[in-house]
Design a protein around this motif. Structure first.
Motif, PDB file in Angstrom:
ATOM      1  N   ALA A  12     -10.203   7.812  -4.185  1.00 30.50           N
ATOM      2  CA  ALA A  12      -9.970   6.370  -4.142  1.00 30.50           C
ATOM      3  C   ALA A  12      -9.718   6.018  -2.684  1.00 30.50           C
ATOM      4  O   ALA A  12      -9.062   6.773  -1.958  1.00 30.50           O
ATOM      5  CB  ALA A  12      -8.776   5.970  -4.997  1.00 30.50           C
ATOM      6  N   VAL A  14      -8.062   2.940  -0.685  1.00 32.90           N
ATOM      7  CA  VAL A  14      -7.322   1.683  -0.747  1.00 32.90           C
ATOM      8  C   VAL A  14      -7.367   1.108   0.664  1.00 32.90           C
ATOM      9  O   VAL A  14      -6.930   1.766   1.621  1.00 32.90           O
ATOM     10  CB  VAL A  14      -5.872   1.910  -1.221  1.00 32.90           C
ATOM     11  CG1 VAL A  14      -5.149   0.580  -1.362  1.00 32.90           C
ATOM     12  CG2 VAL A  14      -5.855   2.664  -2.553  1.00 32.90           C
ATOM     13  N   SER A  16      -6.904  -2.263   3.360  1.00 28.62           N
ATOM     14  CA  SER A  16      -6.271  -3.545   3.646  1.00 28.62           C
ATOM     15  C   SER A  16      -7.319  -4.583   4.058  1.00 28.62           C
ATOM     16  O   SER A  16      -8.222  -4.294   4.842  1.00 28.62           O
ATOM     17  CB  SER A  16      -5.259  -3.372   4.780  1.00 28.62           C
ATOM     18  OG  SER A  16      -4.828  -4.615   5.272  1.00 28.62           O
ATOM     19  N   VAL A  47     -10.585   0.059  -3.532  1.00 28.78           N
ATOM     20  CA  VAL A  47      -9.676  -0.999  -3.968  1.00 28.78           C
ATOM     21  C   VAL A  47      -9.185  -1.737  -2.727  1.00 28.78           C
ATOM     22  O   VAL A  47      -8.661  -1.107  -1.807  1.00 28.78           O
ATOM     23  CB  VAL A  47      -8.473  -0.427  -4.748  1.00 28.78           C
ATOM     24  CG1 VAL A  47      -7.491  -1.523  -5.118  1.00 28.78           C
ATOM     25  CG2 VAL A  47      -8.949   0.338  -5.960  1.00 28.78           C
ATOM     26  N   GLN A  48      -9.367  -3.046  -2.711  1.00 28.81           N
ATOM     27  CA  GLN A  48      -8.894  -3.847  -1.584  1.00 28.81           C
ATOM     28  C   GLN A  48      -7.532  -4.439  -1.907  1.00 28.81           C
ATOM     29  O   GLN A  48      -7.313  -4.914  -3.029  1.00 28.81           O
ATOM     30  CB  GLN A  48      -9.894  -4.944  -1.255  1.00 28.81           C
ATOM     31  CG  GLN A  48     -11.200  -4.391  -0.747  1.00 28.81           C
ATOM     32  CD  GLN A  48     -12.089  -5.469  -0.167  1.00 28.81           C
ATOM     33  OE1 GLN A  48     -11.700  -6.613  -0.017  1.00 28.81           O
ATOM     34  NE2 GLN A  48     -13.299  -5.082   0.193  1.00 28.81           N
ATOM     35  N   VAL A  49      -6.641  -4.377  -0.937  1.00 31.66           N
ATOM     36  CA  VAL A  49      -5.307  -4.970  -1.059  1.00 31.66           C
ATOM     37  C   VAL A  49      -5.120  -5.942   0.101  1.00 31.66           C
ATOM     38  O   VAL A  49      -5.823  -5.855   1.112  1.00 31.66           O
ATOM     39  CB  VAL A  49      -4.198  -3.884  -1.067  1.00 31.66           C
ATOM     40  CG1 VAL A  49      -4.343  -2.986  -2.296  1.00 31.66           C
ATOM     41  CG2 VAL A  49      -4.200  -3.061   0.217  1.00 31.66           C
ATOM     42  N   LEU A  55      -0.807  -1.210   0.744  1.00 28.08           N
ATOM     43  CA  LEU A  55      -1.463   0.084   0.541  1.00 28.08           C
ATOM     44  C   LEU A  55      -0.603   0.983  -0.335  1.00 28.08           C
ATOM     45  O   LEU A  55      -1.117   1.770  -1.134  1.00 28.08           O
ATOM     46  CB  LEU A  55      -1.732   0.781   1.884  1.00 28.08           C
ATOM     47  CG  LEU A  55      -2.736   0.109   2.815  1.00 28.08           C
ATOM     48  CD1 LEU A  55      -2.699   0.752   4.196  1.00 28.08           C
ATOM     49  CD2 LEU A  55      -4.139   0.151   2.220  1.00 28.08           C
ATOM     50  N   GLY A  58      -0.883  -0.135  -3.937  1.00 29.03           N
ATOM     51  CA  GLY A  58      -2.273   0.107  -4.325  1.00 29.03           C
ATOM     52  C   GLY A  58      -2.513   1.567  -4.655  1.00 29.03           C
ATOM     53  O   GLY A  58      -3.120   1.902  -5.684  1.00 29.03           O
ATOM     54  N   ALA A  59      -2.029   2.466  -3.803  1.00 24.36           N
ATOM     55  CA  ALA A  59      -2.176   3.903  -4.052  1.00 24.36           C
ATOM     56  C   ALA A  59      -1.405   4.308  -5.312  1.00 24.36           C
ATOM     57  O   ALA A  59      -1.893   5.097  -6.125  1.00 24.36           O
ATOM     58  CB  ALA A  59      -1.691   4.695  -2.844  1.00 24.36           C
ATOM     59  N   ILE A  62      -3.343   3.138  -8.465  1.00 23.67           N
ATOM     60  CA  ILE A  62      -4.523   3.992  -8.673  1.00 23.67           C
ATOM     61  C   ILE A  62      -4.119   5.333  -9.275  1.00 23.67           C
ATOM     62  O   ILE A  62      -4.705   5.791 -10.257  1.00 23.67           O
ATOM     63  CB  ILE A  62      -5.281   4.214  -7.338  1.00 23.67           C
ATOM     64  CG1 ILE A  62      -6.013   2.941  -6.933  1.00 23.67           C
ATOM     65  CG2 ILE A  62      -6.251   5.393  -7.424  1.00 23.67           C
ATOM     66  CD1 ILE A  62      -7.171   2.585  -7.828  1.00 23.67           C
ATOM     67  N   VAL A  71      -6.352  10.117  -2.393  1.00 22.05           N
ATOM     68  CA  VAL A  71      -6.415   8.694  -2.067  1.00 22.05           C
ATOM     69  C   VAL A  71      -6.410   8.562  -0.550  1.00 22.05           C
ATOM     70  O   VAL A  71      -5.625   9.220   0.138  1.00 22.05           O
ATOM     71  CB  VAL A  71      -5.206   7.929  -2.650  1.00 22.05           C
ATOM     72  CG1 VAL A  71      -5.241   6.465  -2.225  1.00 22.05           C
ATOM     73  CG2 VAL A  71      -5.163   8.055  -4.164  1.00 22.05           C
ATOM     74  N   CYS A  73      -5.780   5.831   2.353  1.00 24.65           N
ATOM     75  CA  CYS A  73      -5.239   4.499   2.656  1.00 24.65           C
ATOM     76  C   CYS A  73      -5.706   4.090   4.044  1.00 24.65           C
ATOM     77  O   CYS A  73      -5.444   4.797   5.019  1.00 24.65           O
ATOM     78  CB  CYS A  73      -3.716   4.519   2.603  1.00 24.65           C
ATOM     79  SG  CYS A  73      -3.058   4.803   0.946  1.00 24.65           S
TER      80      CYS A  73
END
Length: 149
Positions: A12, A14, A16, A47-49, A55, A58-59, A62, A71, A73
């Motif tokens: 994944a 993640v 910004s 995945v956009q945060v 982040l 988000g992590a 996920i 993951v 970031c």
């Protein structure tokens, strides 16, 4: 440096949305690197945060909801006139480490912390390379280690 192959690993990323010019380049570099090392497009979730601080959650989201091997970031915090920079950088670094420990999974810190936009661009595909690519290589290496042990 021996990287290893990314086949069979699920990632994944993640990323910004803040400082999108920089983080978009980091994302491109990470995706390119993962695929060059054998990751399938279907084994990479992006995945956009909103910002670098997000982040962390988000992590966490996920890893709570998906079977992911590592993951990555990606973010960029640029020094401003206040101490906000220091608080955000410290919180993001500690938060990412805590998520990694919580889930016993590699969560890679691919966050640029620079004095200005020029320094950030130099590290997002400019004269200092692309730190997104480096974060992807780290994720591959750590994902392999996690699978082996």
């Amino acid at each position: 440096m021996e990287v290893g192959r990314a086949e069979g690993l699920k990632f994944a990323i993640v990323v910004s949305q803040w400082n999108a010019q920089v983080t978009g380049s980091l994302l491109d570099g990470a995706l390119r690197s993962l695929q060059q090392h054998g990751a399938k497009e279907t084994d990479i979730e992006v995945v956009q945060v909103p910002g670098s601080y997000e982040l962390i959650s988000g992590a966490d989201i996920i890893l709570r909801n998906r079977e992911i091997d590592a993951v990555i970031c990606l973010g960029c915090v640029i020094q401003g006139e206040t101490r906000h920079f220091d608080f955000i950088c410290d919180a993001v670094a500690n938060g990412i480490a805590n998520v990694s420990i919580k889930y016993n999974k590699p969560v890679i810190f691919g966050v640029l912390t620079t004095d200005n936009l020029e320094q950030a661009m130099d590290r997002a595909g400019g004269k200092h390379g692309n730190k997104g690519e480096e974060a992807a290589v780290t994720a591959i290496q750590m994902g392999i280690i996690a699978k082996q042990h």
